[in-house]
Design a protein around this motif. Structure first.
Motif, mmCIF file in Angstrom:
data_model
loop_
_atom_site.group_PDB
_atom_site.id
_atom_site.type_symbol
_atom_site.label_atom_id
_atom_site.label_comp_id
_atom_site.label_asym_id
_atom_site.label_seq_id
_atom_site.Cartn_x
_atom_site.Cartn_y
_atom_site.Cartn_z
ATOM 1 N N ILE A 146 -15.770 -4.582 7.980
ATOM 2 C CA ILE A 146 -16.620 -3.558 7.124
ATOM 3 C C ILE A 146 -16.353 -2.031 7.280
ATOM 4 C CG2 ILE A 146 -19.004 -3.152 6.357
ATOM 5 C CD1 ILE A 146 -19.825 -5.157 7.158
ATOM 6 N N VAL A 147 -15.989 -1.264 6.016
ATOM 7 C CA VAL A 147 -16.046 -0.163 6.219
ATOM 8 C C VAL A 147 -16.623 0.506 5.103
ATOM 9 C CG1 VAL A 147 -13.899 1.583 6.553
ATOM 10 C CG2 VAL A 147 -13.168 -0.374 7.138
ATOM 11 N N LEU A 148 -17.819 1.601 5.315
ATOM 12 C CA LEU A 148 -18.025 2.546 4.758
ATOM 13 C C LEU A 148 -17.590 3.935 4.461
ATOM 14 C CD1 LEU A 148 -20.019 0.770 6.615
ATOM 15 C CD2 LEU A 148 -22.088 1.286 5.177
ATOM 16 N N LEU A 149 -16.836 4.268 3.667
ATOM 17 C CA LEU A 149 -16.556 5.479 3.562
ATOM 18 C C LEU A 149 -17.577 6.932 3.041
ATOM 19 C CD1 LEU A 149 -13.925 3.899 2.874
ATOM 20 C CD2 LEU A 149 -12.957 6.048 1.275
ATOM 21 N N SER A 150 -17.849 7.327 3.671
ATOM 22 C CA SER A 150 -18.668 8.720 3.467
ATOM 23 C C SER A 150 -17.969 9.992 3.321
ATOM 24 C CB SER A 150 -19.484 8.667 4.631
ATOM 25 O OG SER A 150 -20.608 10.063 4.543
ATOM 26 N N SER A 151 -18.012 11.145 3.584
ATOM 27 C CA SER A 151 -17.409 12.360 3.378
ATOM 28 C C SER A 151 -17.306 13.258 4.933
ATOM 29 C CB SER A 151 -18.171 12.495 2.385
ATOM 30 O OG SER A 151 -18.220 14.346 2.113
ATOM 31 N N MET A 152 -16.955 13.660 4.802
ATOM 32 C CA MET A 152 -17.126 15.351 6.047
ATOM 33 C C MET A 152 -18.388 16.143 5.532
ATOM 34 S SD MET A 152 -14.256 15.200 7.447
ATOM 35 C CE MET A 152 -15.071 16.672 8.521
ATOM 36 N N LEU A 153 -18.726 15.722 3.950
ATOM 37 C CA LEU A 153 -19.651 16.673 4.010
ATOM 38 C C LEU A 153 -21.027 15.934 4.546
ATOM 39 C CD1 LEU A 153 -19.746 18.241 0.195
ATOM 40 C CD2 LEU A 153 -19.607 19.600 2.207
ATOM 41 N N ALA A 154 -20.868 14.645 4.631
ATOM 42 C CA ALA A 154 -22.207 14.394 5.758
ATOM 43 C C ALA A 154 -22.074 14.620 7.194
ATOM 44 C CB ALA A 154 -21.512 12.460 5.800
ATOM 45 N N THR A 155 -21.444 15.412 7.760
ATOM 46 C CA THR A 155 -20.981 16.354 9.172
ATOM 47 C C THR A 155 -21.815 17.557 9.290
ATOM 48 O OG1 THR A 155 -19.067 17.313 9.131
ATOM 49 C CG2 THR A 155 -19.157 14.980 9.750
ATOM 50 N N PHE A 156 -21.402 17.998 7.804
ATOM 51 C CA PHE A 156 -22.066 19.296 7.276
ATOM 52 C C PHE A 156 -22.381 19.844 5.715
ATOM 53 C CE2 PHE A 156 -22.441 24.134 7.876
ATOM 54 C CZ PHE A 156 -22.848 24.724 9.043
ATOM 55 N N SER A 157 -23.927 19.788 5.536
ATOM 56 C CA SER A 157 -24.079 20.546 4.624
ATOM 57 C C SER A 157 -24.068 21.645 3.849
ATOM 58 C CB SER A 157 -24.701 19.456 3.540
ATOM 59 O OG SER A 157 -24.931 19.893 2.720
ATOM 60 N N ARG A 260 -20.819 18.571 15.172
ATOM 61 C CA ARG A 260 -20.868 18.491 16.947
ATOM 62 C C ARG A 260 -21.280 19.379 18.189
ATOM 63 N NH1 ARG A 260 -21.642 13.203 17.979
ATOM 64 N NH2 ARG A 260 -21.512 12.183 19.249
ATOM 65 N N HIS A 261 -20.227 20.039 18.982
ATOM 66 C CA HIS A 261 -20.572 20.384 19.815
ATOM 67 C C HIS A 261 -20.529 21.987 19.867
ATOM 68 C CE1 HIS A 261 -18.721 17.297 21.929
ATOM 69 N NE2 HIS A 261 -17.758 16.817 21.063
ATOM 70 N N PHE A 262 -20.914 22.579 18.967
ATOM 71 C CA PHE A 262 -21.287 24.002 18.626
ATOM 72 C C PHE A 262 -21.728 24.158 17.237
ATOM 73 C CE2 PHE A 262 -17.475 23.900 20.770
ATOM 74 C CZ PHE A 262 -17.981 24.401 22.328
ATOM 75 N N PRO A 263 -23.392 23.142 16.961
ATOM 76 C CA PRO A 263 -24.138 23.086 15.731
ATOM 77 C C PRO A 263 -23.961 24.688 15.415
ATOM 78 C CG PRO A 263 -25.393 22.427 17.663
ATOM 79 C CD PRO A 263 -24.185 22.487 18.130
ATOM 80 N N GLU A 264 -25.084 25.336 16.639
ATOM 81 C CA GLU A 264 -25.119 26.978 15.380
ATOM 82 C C GLU A 264 -23.783 27.590 15.381
ATOM 83 O OE1 GLU A 264 -28.339 28.163 14.968
ATOM 84 O OE2 GLU A 264 -29.004 26.034 16.493
ATOM 85 N N LEU A 265 -22.488 27.591 15.736
ATOM 86 C CA LEU A 265 -21.757 28.661 15.601
ATOM 87 C C LEU A 265 -20.533 27.962 14.387
ATOM 88 C CD1 LEU A 265 -19.504 29.821 16.345
ATOM 89 C CD2 LEU A 265 -18.334 27.748 18.006
ATOM 90 N N ALA A 266 -21.142 26.695 13.809
ATOM 91 C CA ALA A 266 -21.165 25.854 12.756
ATOM 92 C C ALA A 266 -21.596 26.538 11.538
ATOM 93 C CB ALA A 266 -20.556 24.189 12.562
ATOM 94 N N LEU A 267 -23.206 26.642 11.860
ATOM 95 C CA LEU A 267 -24.018 27.334 11.172
ATOM 96 C C LEU A 267 -23.160 29.152 10.891
ATOM 97 C CD1 LEU A 267 -27.606 26.342 12.018
ATOM 98 C CD2 LEU A 267 -26.004 25.462 10.018
ATOM 99 N N LEU A 268 -23.327 29.963 11.857
ATOM 100 C CA LEU A 268 -22.583 31.220 11.696
ATOM 101 C C LEU A 268 -21.455 30.757 10.950
ATOM 102 C CD1 LEU A 268 -23.984 31.987 15.441
ATOM 103 C CD2 LEU A 268 -24.715 33.439 13.291
ATOM 104 N N ILE A 269 -20.383 30.409 10.903
ATOM 105 C CA ILE A 269 -19.337 30.245 10.366
ATOM 106 C C ILE A 269 -19.860 30.307 9.397
ATOM 107 C CG2 ILE A 269 -17.437 29.231 10.408
ATOM 108 C CD1 ILE A 269 -17.414 28.727 12.882
ATOM 109 N N ALA A 270 -20.527 29.270 8.612
ATOM 110 C CA ALA A 270 -20.983 28.779 7.275
ATOM 111 C C ALA A 270 -21.953 30.083 6.939
ATOM 112 C CB ALA A 270 -21.390 27.141 6.954
ATOM 113 N N ASP A 271 -22.629 30.762 7.346
ATOM 114 C CA ASP A 271 -22.773 31.993 6.864
ATOM 115 C C ASP A 271 -22.168 32.500 6.192
ATOM 116 O OD1 ASP A 271 -25.572 30.144 6.822
ATOM 117 O OD2 ASP A 271 -26.158 31.100 8.212
ATOM 118 N N GLY A 272 -21.280 32.918 6.891
ATOM 119 C CA GLY A 272 -20.723 34.274 6.961
ATOM 120 C C GLY A 272 -19.646 34.040 5.751
#
Length: 287
Positions: A146-157, A260-272
Motif C-alpha cells: 500500500i503506497v500513500l502519496l502525500s507531498s513535500m509540503l507534509a514535511t514543511f509548510s 528533520r535535522h535542523f528545524p530552526e534553520l529551516a524556519l530561518l531559510i523559509a522566513d528569509g
C-alpha cells in the motif's frame, strides 16, 4: 512480452490507483501498464477515465486487465463499492496506490472553513477510505503493498498552504501508524512525497494562488517544478526498496534532511525567502 525480453517484476501484478485519470496517477498507471501489470484507475470523471484506459490499452500487454471505476474518494460507501468491483475485475490486488487529492491555496484568514474541510475530506479521508476499502483483502491475502502519496509540503509548510499542508501532514501520521498495523500481516506500507509537479492540478492551483506564495516558490532555493515523467521514474526506482519514505529529487531529499535535522534553520531559510519575496513584489508595485 517477447521471448528475448526479461519479464518485469510487475508483469501480471494487480494494481489499483486512485486519482488515476490525470497527472501523476495517470503517469503511474501508464508506467505499470507498460511493465505488463493489470491496472485499474479510479477518479470522479468518467470521460477522463475512459481516455486514460484507452491509452493504457495502447501500451499494455495484450491480455492485461486494464479498466476503470468511477468513484468519489470522499464518499466511503462509493469507495467500498468501487473496491468490490475492482477486486472482481482484477481477481485480487497486489499494489494499492492512493494518489487522489487536490490543492487549494490562500491565507488562513481568506480561506473558507468549507475549503479546510473539503481538503481534509478528499486528501486525507480519501486515502483513509480507499485503504479501509481494500484492507481486509490485504489482511486475508497476507501480502501486498500500500503506497500513500502525500507531498513535500507534509514535511514543511509555507505561506498560503496552511489548509493544504494540514491535509497532507495528516496522511503522513496515518501512514506511519498503518505501516505498523499492516506489517503484522506481511503487508508493506510506504509513503511517497512528490515535489511540485507539472500537472493539470498545478495549473488549476496557480489560478488563485496568492501572489506572495508564487513569488516565494519562484525564488526558493529548495523548490523546483518537476515533470510527471521524472516523478514516475523516481517512484518506480524507490518502490522496490525497503525505505518507508520516498522522494523524487535531490532537492526534495535536501529539504527533508534540513527540516528533520535542523528545524530552526529551516524556519530561518523559509522566513528569509518570504521576506525577500515580499520586497520583490513591493519593488515591482512601486516601479
Amino acid at each position: 512480452m517477447t521471448a528475448n525480453k526479461r519479464p518485469s517484476k510487475y508483469e501480471s501484478k494487480k494494481v489499483f490507483i486512485s486519482g488515476g485519470s490525470a497527472g501523476m496517477g495517470k503517469g503511474f498507471a501508464l508506467a505499470f501498464a507498460k511493465l505488463g501489470a493489470d491496472v485499474i484507475v479510479s477518479a470522479r470523471g468518467k470521460k477522463a477515465l475512459e481516455r486514460t484506459v484507452r491509452e493504457l490499452r495502447a501500451v499494455g500487454a495484450p491480455n492485461a486487465k486494464l479498466d476503470f471505476v468511477v468513484t468519489d474518494v470522499s464518499d466511503s460507501r462509493e469507495v467500498k463499492n468501487a473496491a468490490k468491483k475492482a477486486l472482481k475485475i482484477l481477481g485480487g490486488l497486489d499494489l494499492l496506490i492512493c494518489n487522489s487529492g487536490y490543492a487549494k491555496t490562500g491565507t488562513v484568514i481568506e480561506t473558507e472553513e468549507s475549503d479546510f474541510r473539503s481538503l481534509m475530506d478528499v486528501n486525507y479521508f480519501g486515502h483513509v477510505n480507499v485503504v479501509k476499502a481494500f484492507q481486509e483483502h490485504f489482511i486475508s491475502q497476507g501480502s501486498g503493498e500500500i503506497v500513500l502519496l502525500s507531498s513535500m509540503l507534509a514535511t514543511f509548510s509555507i505561506y498560503g498552504y496552511g489548509a493544504y499542508a494540514a491535509s497532507k501532514f495528516a496522511i503522513t501520521g496515518f501512514a506511519q501508524s498503518l505501516r505498523q498495523e499492516m506489517m503484522m500481516h506481511n503487508v508493506r506500507v510506504k509513503l511517497f512525497l512528490p515535489p511540485t509537479t507539472d500537472t493539470p492540478g498545478l495549473e488549476k492551483e496557480n489560478l488563485d494562488k496568492p501572489a506572495l506564495s508564487k513569488e516565494v516558490e519562484m525564488g526558493s532555493s529548495l523548490n523546483a517544478t518537476h515533470s510527471v515523467d521524472t516523478v514516475v521514474r523516481a517512484f518506480l526506482k524507490w518502490l522496490p526498496k525497503r525505505s518507508f519514505v520516498g522522494y523524487a529529487s535531490w532537492d526534495s531529499w535536501l529539504q527533508y534532511f534540513v527540516v528533520r535535522h535542523f528545524p530552526e534553520l529551516a524556519l530561518l531559510i523559509a522566513d528569509g525567502e518570504l521576506k525577500s519575496a515580499k520586497k520583490r513584489l513591493d519593488k515591482r508595485a512601486k516601479a
